[in-house]
Design an enzyme around this catalytic site. Structure first.
Site, short mmCIF file in Angstrom:
data_model
loop_
_atom_site.label_atom_id
_atom_site.label_comp_id
_atom_site.label_asym_id
_atom_site.label_seq_id
_atom_site.Cartn_x
_atom_site.Cartn_y
_atom_site.Cartn_z
N GLY A 12 0.86 -1.18 0.00
CA GLY A 12 0.00 0.00 0.00
C GLY A 12 0.90 1.23 0.00
N TYR A 13 0.39 2.34 0.51
CA TYR A 13 1.16 3.58 0.50
C TYR A 13 2.43 3.45 1.36
CZ TYR A 13 -2.98 5.62 -1.53
OH TYR A 13 -4.02 5.89 -2.37
N ASN A 37 3.03 -8.97 -1.24
CA ASN A 37 1.69 -8.36 -1.30
C ASN A 37 0.73 -9.39 -1.87
OD1 ASN A 37 0.20 -5.73 -0.97
ND2 ASN A 37 -0.33 -6.18 -3.09
N GLU A 170 -17.19 11.10 1.22
CA GLU A 170 -16.63 11.04 -0.14
C GLU A 170 -17.44 10.07 -1.03
OE1 GLU A 170 -12.30 10.47 -0.02
OE2 GLU A 170 -12.17 12.65 -0.14
N ASP A 301 -1.54 2.40 8.44
CA ASP A 301 -2.72 2.27 9.31
C ASP A 301 -2.56 1.25 10.42
OD1 ASP A 301 -3.82 4.21 7.74
OD2 ASP A 301 -5.50 3.02 7.00
N GLN A 319 -1.47 10.14 3.57
CA GLN A 319 -0.47 11.20 3.72
C GLN A 319 0.58 10.77 4.75
OE1 GLN A 319 -0.53 15.99 4.83
NE2 GLN A 319 -2.37 14.85 5.03
N LYS A 378 -7.40 18.66 -4.33
CA LYS A 378 -7.49 17.22 -4.03
C LYS A 378 -6.86 16.41 -5.17
CE LYS A 378 -9.59 13.70 -1.74
NZ LYS A 378 -8.69 12.62 -2.12
P1 FAD Z 1 -3.10 0.16 2.55
O1 FAD Z 1 -3.15 1.24 1.58
O2 FAD Z 1 -4.38 -0.40 3.10
O3 FAD Z 1 -2.27 -1.04 1.90
C1 FAD Z 1 -2.12 -2.29 2.54
C2 FAD Z 1 -1.60 -3.28 1.50
O4 FAD Z 1 -1.39 -4.55 2.15
C3 FAD Z 1 -2.58 -3.54 0.37
O5 FAD Z 1 -1.89 -3.58 -0.86
C4 FAD Z 1 -3.16 -4.91 0.70
O6 FAD Z 1 -3.56 -5.63 -0.44
C5 FAD Z 1 -1.96 -5.58 1.38
N1 FAD Z 1 -2.34 -6.66 2.29
C6 FAD Z 1 -3.28 -6.62 3.27
N2 FAD Z 1 -3.33 -7.81 3.90
C7 FAD Z 1 -2.41 -8.61 3.31
C8 FAD Z 1 -1.99 -9.95 3.54
N3 FAD Z 1 -2.50 -10.70 4.51
N4 FAD Z 1 -1.02 -10.43 2.76
C9 FAD Z 1 -0.46 -9.68 1.76
N5 FAD Z 1 -0.81 -8.42 1.52
C10 FAD Z 1 -1.77 -7.89 2.27
N6 FAD Z 1 -6.00 9.21 3.24
C11 FAD Z 1 -5.50 10.40 2.83
O7 FAD Z 1 -4.42 10.82 3.30
N7 FAD Z 1 -6.13 11.17 1.89
C12 FAD Z 1 -7.27 10.77 1.30
O8 FAD Z 1 -7.82 11.47 0.46
C13 FAD Z 1 -7.84 9.51 1.69
N8 FAD Z 1 -8.96 9.07 1.11
C14 FAD Z 1 -9.46 7.84 1.44
C15 FAD Z 1 -10.61 7.38 0.81
C16 FAD Z 1 -11.15 6.17 1.13
C17 FAD Z 1 -12.38 5.69 0.43
C18 FAD Z 1 -10.51 5.36 2.11
C19 FAD Z 1 -11.09 4.01 2.47
C20 FAD Z 1 -9.37 5.80 2.76
C21 FAD Z 1 -8.83 7.04 2.43
N9 FAD Z 1 -7.68 7.53 3.06
C22 FAD Z 1 -7.15 8.74 2.69
C23 FAD Z 1 -6.97 6.72 4.05
C24 FAD Z 1 -5.84 5.92 3.35
O9 FAD Z 1 -6.37 5.22 2.25
C25 FAD Z 1 -5.16 4.94 4.30
O10 FAD Z 1 -4.72 5.64 5.44
C26 FAD Z 1 -3.97 4.30 3.60
O11 FAD Z 1 -4.41 3.46 2.57
C27 FAD Z 1 -3.11 3.51 4.56
O12 FAD Z 1 -1.99 3.04 3.85
P2 FAD Z 1 -1.27 1.68 4.26
O13 FAD Z 1 -0.03 1.58 3.46
O14 FAD Z 1 -1.17 1.56 5.74
O15 FAD Z 1 -2.27 0.51 3.84
P1 NAD Z 2 -13.86 7.60 10.68
O1 NAD Z 2 -13.59 6.82 11.91
O2 NAD Z 2 -13.11 8.84 10.45
O3 NAD Z 2 -15.41 7.95 10.59
C1 NAD Z 2 -16.39 6.98 10.88
C2 NAD Z 2 -17.72 7.66 11.18
O4 NAD Z 2 -18.69 6.64 11.46
C3 NAD Z 2 -17.67 8.57 12.40
O5 NAD Z 2 -18.27 9.80 12.07
C4 NAD Z 2 -18.46 7.80 13.45
O6 NAD Z 2 -19.15 8.65 14.36
C5 NAD Z 2 -19.44 7.02 12.60
N1 NAD Z 2 -19.97 5.81 13.25
C6 NAD Z 2 -19.32 4.96 14.09
N2 NAD Z 2 -20.16 3.99 14.52
C7 NAD Z 2 -21.35 4.21 13.93
C8 NAD Z 2 -22.61 3.56 13.97
N3 NAD Z 2 -22.82 2.46 14.71
N4 NAD Z 2 -23.64 4.07 13.25
C9 NAD Z 2 -23.45 5.18 12.47
N5 NAD Z 2 -22.28 5.85 12.42
C10 NAD Z 2 -21.24 5.37 13.12
O7 NAD Z 2 -13.63 6.55 9.48
P2 NAD Z 2 -13.41 6.82 7.93
O8 NAD Z 2 -14.31 7.88 7.43
O9 NAD Z 2 -13.45 5.48 7.28
O10 NAD Z 2 -11.92 7.36 7.86
C11 NAD Z 2 -10.84 6.50 8.25
C12 NAD Z 2 -9.54 7.25 8.14
O11 NAD Z 2 -9.25 7.49 6.76
C13 NAD Z 2 -9.57 8.61 8.81
O12 NAD Z 2 -8.33 8.84 9.38
C14 NAD Z 2 -9.79 9.57 7.69
O13 NAD Z 2 -9.19 10.83 7.95
C15 NAD Z 2 -9.07 8.87 6.54
N6 NAD Z 2 -9.71 9.27 5.28
C16 NAD Z 2 -9.29 10.45 4.75
C17 NAD Z 2 -9.89 10.90 3.61
C18 NAD Z 2 -9.40 12.21 3.02
O14 NAD Z 2 -8.44 12.77 3.52
N7 NAD Z 2 -10.04 12.71 1.99
C19 NAD Z 2 -10.92 10.17 3.00
C20 NAD Z 2 -11.33 8.98 3.60
C21 NAD Z 2 -10.72 8.54 4.76
#
Ligand code: FAD
Ligand code: NAD
Length: 405
Positions: A12-13, A37, A170, A301, A319, A378
């Site tokens: 991942g990132y 991976n 989003e 994460d 980030q 963005k």
């Molecule tokens: P991940 O990106 O989750 O990568 C983990 C990797 O490990 C993946 O490739 C997965 O396939 C692999 N993996 C998992 N389990 C196994 C296993 N057992 N064996 C082998 N490989 C495995 N953050 C921002 O900063 N800005 C944003 O705009 C933003 N938007 C988001 C939008 C959405 C919809 C979501 C869900 C999250 C967003 N986030 C954003 C949060 C961000 O995506 C996560 O914080 C980020 O992906 C974490 O990076 P990571 O490297 O820890 O893990």
């Molecule tokens: P989050 O934990 O930030 O938000 C989850 C939301 O679900 C909260 O508002 C919480 O009150 C609500 N919730 C919890 N239990 C509930 C229930 N039983 N019923 C209804 N609502 C409930 O989780 P996320 O939105 O998945 O974000 C995860 C991480 O990823 C955060 O750190 C976020 O900043 C990051 N992220 C960032 C971006 C971006 O920067 N654009 C986009 C997506 C995610």
């Protein structure tokens, strides 16, 4: 002297940033880098809401890992990690066992259901690219089936999104643009569709700037999206979800699609390592090592760090994961060279929440932004992440260039 093996789990990132920085700094004679991976591809988790809504193809969200690694320096293994033994220094995967001198755990996030009954079984989540594709196809199936049915069940056209955090908002932003397209494609009258976001906290995007939140809610409501605030989901069934509206007051809402976006946790494998964790996130030392394990780094994460200014954890974001990857790589280089490691210091540039591909809200470099400006910013952030990992080639191939839309 034997070359040390650096074993990186997860592309991942955090994992890719670690590998790309290591391969830039060290020669093939200095180190043996192994990256494991579960897929041959990396996916942009930050775009999963687009793949889930169907506003972007799952193909666009992912790219081949081999296109960004140097095969002379990095041995890529496509395998699923099944166990991590940090005492014997052995990782077990679907293809065998792997030993290491330095381990980097970057296995990312999983959806958190807080033990709420039925969610695991009946709600969909966008935790990875396959799950995001399932959401898109499930919604299309519901629309197509409604179209075909003689006795129409309108609840098929109800989409419930649990959680109004960044992920939920989003996703709703994308749905705001996607639902009219689905209606046209499947001959469904727009007024038959209901998109409802259910949030437990008393506000949307808890903790975010109130003015920006007001703007976001206004924009989403204008596209027909409804909010039920302060009403936690307490159960999910095959038919829909039960929400809590008061002390002893509950409502059951029938829905053909339930998407759970109400929080995340670290990878479950962390909990089996014996390293102390909270929701599978490890409170790492300042140099990103697991407490008590001088050869184990945890980034992204699965790592938890406290922002001492506010005494709360930094949010798990891409980030931070990428910045941790940079620091982790330089700390591994330092250890190999017998030099001291450095502290990880996040450089937070702000956060932007998209509301579809043409609108957003956010704070960047201490400035509040809305609309096209925020959306532009963005897309620049998204492109920058691609550039940091794969340079200009990857950015041109996968980047977002409809900048002023
Ligand atoms: P991940 O990106 O989750 O990568 C983990 C990797 O490990 C993946 O490739 C997965 O396939 C692999 N993996 C998992 N389990 C196994 C296993 N057992 N064996 C082998 N490989 C495995 N953050 C921002 O900063 N800005 C944003 O705009 C933003 N938007 C988001 C939008 C959405 C919809 C979501 C869900 C999250 C967003 N986030 C954003 C949060 C961000 O995506 C996560 O914080 C980020 O992906 C974490 O990076 P990571 O490297 O820890 O893990
Ligand atoms: P989050 O934990 O930030 O938000 C989850 C939301 O679900 C909260 O508002 C919480 O009150 C609500 N919730 C919890 N239990 C509930 C229930 N039983 N019923 C209804 N609502 C409930 O989780 P996320 O939105 O998945 O974000 C995860 C991480 O990823 C955060 O750190 C976020 O900043 C990051 N992220 C960032 C971006 C971006 O920067 N654009 C986009 C997506 C995610």
């Amino acid at each position: 002297m034997k070359r040390p093996t650096v074993l990186v789990l997860g592309a991942g990132y955090g994992g890719l940033a670690t590998v790309v920085n290591l391969q830039k700094t060290l020669g093939a004679d200095d180190v043996n880098i192994v990256l494991i991976n579960q897929n041959e591809y990396h996916y942009e988790s930050t775009w999963l809401h687009e793949a889930a809504a169907g506003t972007m193809s799952p193909e666009q969200v992912r790219y081949d890992i081999k296109s960004v690694i140097d095969p002379v320096k990095v041995d890529f293994v496509k395998a699923t990690v099944e166990g991590i033994d940090v005492d014997t220094k052995v990782v077990t995967s679907s293809v065998g066992t792997h030993t290491y001198d330095y381990l980097v755990i970057a296995l990312g996030f999983e959806g958190e259901t807080f033990g709420i009954p039925g969610l695991d079984k009946y709600a969909l989540s966008m935790a990875n690219v396959k799950a995001a594709r399932q959401i898109r196809e499930h919604m299309e199936y519901q629309f197509a089936t409604w179209s075909l049915e003689e006795e129409k069940d309108d609840s098929r056209l109800t989409i419930i999104v649990g959680g109004a955090g960044f992920t939920g908002i989003e996703f709703l932003g994308e749905l705001g643009n996607r639902v009219p397209e689905l209606c046209e494609e499947y001959d469904v009258p727009f007024e038959k569709v209901r998109v409802l976001c259910v949030e437990a906290a008393p506000m949307v995007l808890p903790g975010f700037d109130e003015g920006l939140v007001k703007y976001a809610v206004g924009q989403l409501e204008a596209k027909g999206i409804e909010f039920s605030i302060g009403t936690p989901v307490v159960e999910a069934t095959e038919e829909g979800v039960k929400i809590k509206k008061g002390e002893d007051e509950f409502e059951f809402i029938k829905a053909g699609t339930v998407v759970w976006a109400a929080g995340i946790r670290g990878n479950h494998l962390i909990e089996e390592t014996g390293i102390e964790s909270n929701r599978a996130r490890v409170k790492v030392d300042k140099d990103l090592r697991a407490p008590g394990y001088s050869d184990v780094f945890i980034v992204g994460d699965c790592a938890l760090m406290i922002n001492e200014e506010i005494n709360r954890p930094y949010p798990p974001t891409a980030q931070i994961a990428m910045q941790q990857g940079d620091t982790c790589a330089s700390n591994i280089v330092a250890l190999i060279r017998d030099e001291p490691t450095s502290e990880f210091v996040p450089d937070l540039k702000g956060s932007i929440c998209s509301l579809g591909d043409d609108d957003a809200i956010g704070v960047a470099f201490d400035k509040k932004l809305t609309g096209t400006k925020a959306s532009f910013m963005k897309k620049m952030v998204d492109n920058r992440a691609l550039f940091m990992i794969g340079g200009i080639g990857l950015t041109l191939k996968k980047g977002k260039f409809n900048l002023l839309k």
